[in-house]
Design an enzyme around this catalytic site. Structure first.
Site, PDB file in Angstrom:
ATOM      1  N   ARG A  31      24.318  16.247  63.533  1.00 46.16           N
ATOM      2  CA  ARG A  31      24.629  15.109  62.919  1.00 46.16           C
ATOM      3  C   ARG A  31      25.731  14.186  63.237  1.00 46.16           C
ATOM      4  O   ARG A  31      26.239  14.405  64.600  1.00 46.16           O
ATOM      5  CB  ARG A  31      26.754  15.714  61.453  1.00 46.16           C
ATOM      6  CG  ARG A  31      26.957  14.501  60.915  1.00 46.16           C
ATOM      7  CD  ARG A  31      28.048  15.617  60.323  1.00 46.16           C
ATOM      8  NE  ARG A  31      27.637  16.160  59.285  1.00 46.16           N
ATOM      9  CZ  ARG A  31      27.827  16.837  58.423  1.00 46.16           C
ATOM     10  NH1 ARG A  31      29.387  17.243  58.583  1.00 46.16           N
ATOM     11  NH2 ARG A  31      27.751  17.263  57.226  1.00 46.16           N
ATOM     12  N   LYS A  45      20.696  15.696  69.852  1.00 44.47           N
ATOM     13  CA  LYS A  45      21.612  15.400  71.390  1.00 44.47           C
ATOM     14  C   LYS A  45      21.025  16.083  72.218  1.00 44.47           C
ATOM     15  O   LYS A  45      21.440  16.274  73.128  1.00 44.47           O
ATOM     16  CB  LYS A  45      22.733  15.675  70.248  1.00 44.47           C
ATOM     17  CG  LYS A  45      23.602  15.204  69.098  1.00 44.47           C
ATOM     18  CD  LYS A  45      24.293  15.801  67.971  1.00 44.47           C
ATOM     19  CE  LYS A  45      24.716  15.125  67.211  1.00 44.47           C
ATOM     20  NZ  LYS A  45      25.986  15.931  66.929  1.00 44.47           N
TER      21      LYS A  45
END
Length: 213
Positions: A31, A45
């Site tokens: 997210r 990420k």
């Protein structure tokens, strides 16, 4: 007068990593937020640094992308110049020297994971350049929930599957207890022989559905 310190910023992320018997496991949620708004549901990420080194990042997405690309390029040049396999300590040192100069104004909190000739390593680098070497660690706004899982279940000489489950569950704990974290768990498993990037390893939460861990 003097230096005006940058205020603390909520990173809106859960990243984690640990050392197991044969290597390291690192992972992150997916997210990306802008304030209280979910901007991206599938943000990657987990950043490539070298074939044997990856880094998970918490902070500002643009800063993390730029820092990871810069370190990856520098470590490649260093490897070509020396003729040696890149070391995790070298990558972490490059990152901390760069971040220290900006004293937190580059919002990049990194967990480096990798295996080299000196063994398996997890190195945590904060946005101000502060660095620590850990057996297990977590960063981001969901890190307290993640650390509760890691500190409870971590032990030396973990098997691969158990290590993967612990990291996945720790990130899931962050996702379910932190509004800034969410979505899916991505994992990267690194050994001396190979690196395996497991994208979309576990869907923890999706629209209208709450997962568990």
């Amino acid at each position: 007068m003097g230096l005006k310190h940058k205020p603390n910023v909520k990173t809106g992320t859960t990243i984690a990593g640990l050392i197991y018997k044969d290597g390291v496991v690192i992972g992150a949620d997916t997210r990306a937020t802008g304030g209280s708004i979910v901007q991206v549901k599938d943000c990657d990420k987990v950043h490539y640094i070298a074939d044997n080194i990856y880094a998970c990042g918490a902070g500002t997405a643009a800063d993390l992308h730029q820092v990871a690309n810069m370190i990856s390029a520098q470590i490649r040049l260093h490897s070509l110049n020396t003729g040696r396999k890149p070391k995790v300590a070298t990558a972490a040192t490059m990152a901390r020297r760069h971040l220290f100069k900006y004293q937190g104004y580059i919002s990049a909190y990194l967990i480096f994971g990798g295996c080299d000739d000196d063994g398996s390593h997890i190195v945590c680098v904060d946005a101000n350049g502060f660095t620590r070497v850990e057996k297990f660690t977590s960063q981001g706004s969901g890190s307290l929930a993640a650390l509760s899982v890691l500190s409870t279940r971590f032990k030396l000489n973990l098997e691969r599957e158990e290590a993967m489950n612990i990291v996945t569950d720790s990130i899931a704990a962050g996702i379910l207890n932190d509004m800034g974290s969410g979505g899916i768990v991505n994992l990267c498993v690194i050994t001396r022989d190979k690196t395996q990037y497991l994208k979309h390893h576990r869907v923890v939460s999706s629209k209208g559905v709450m997962g568990d861990y």
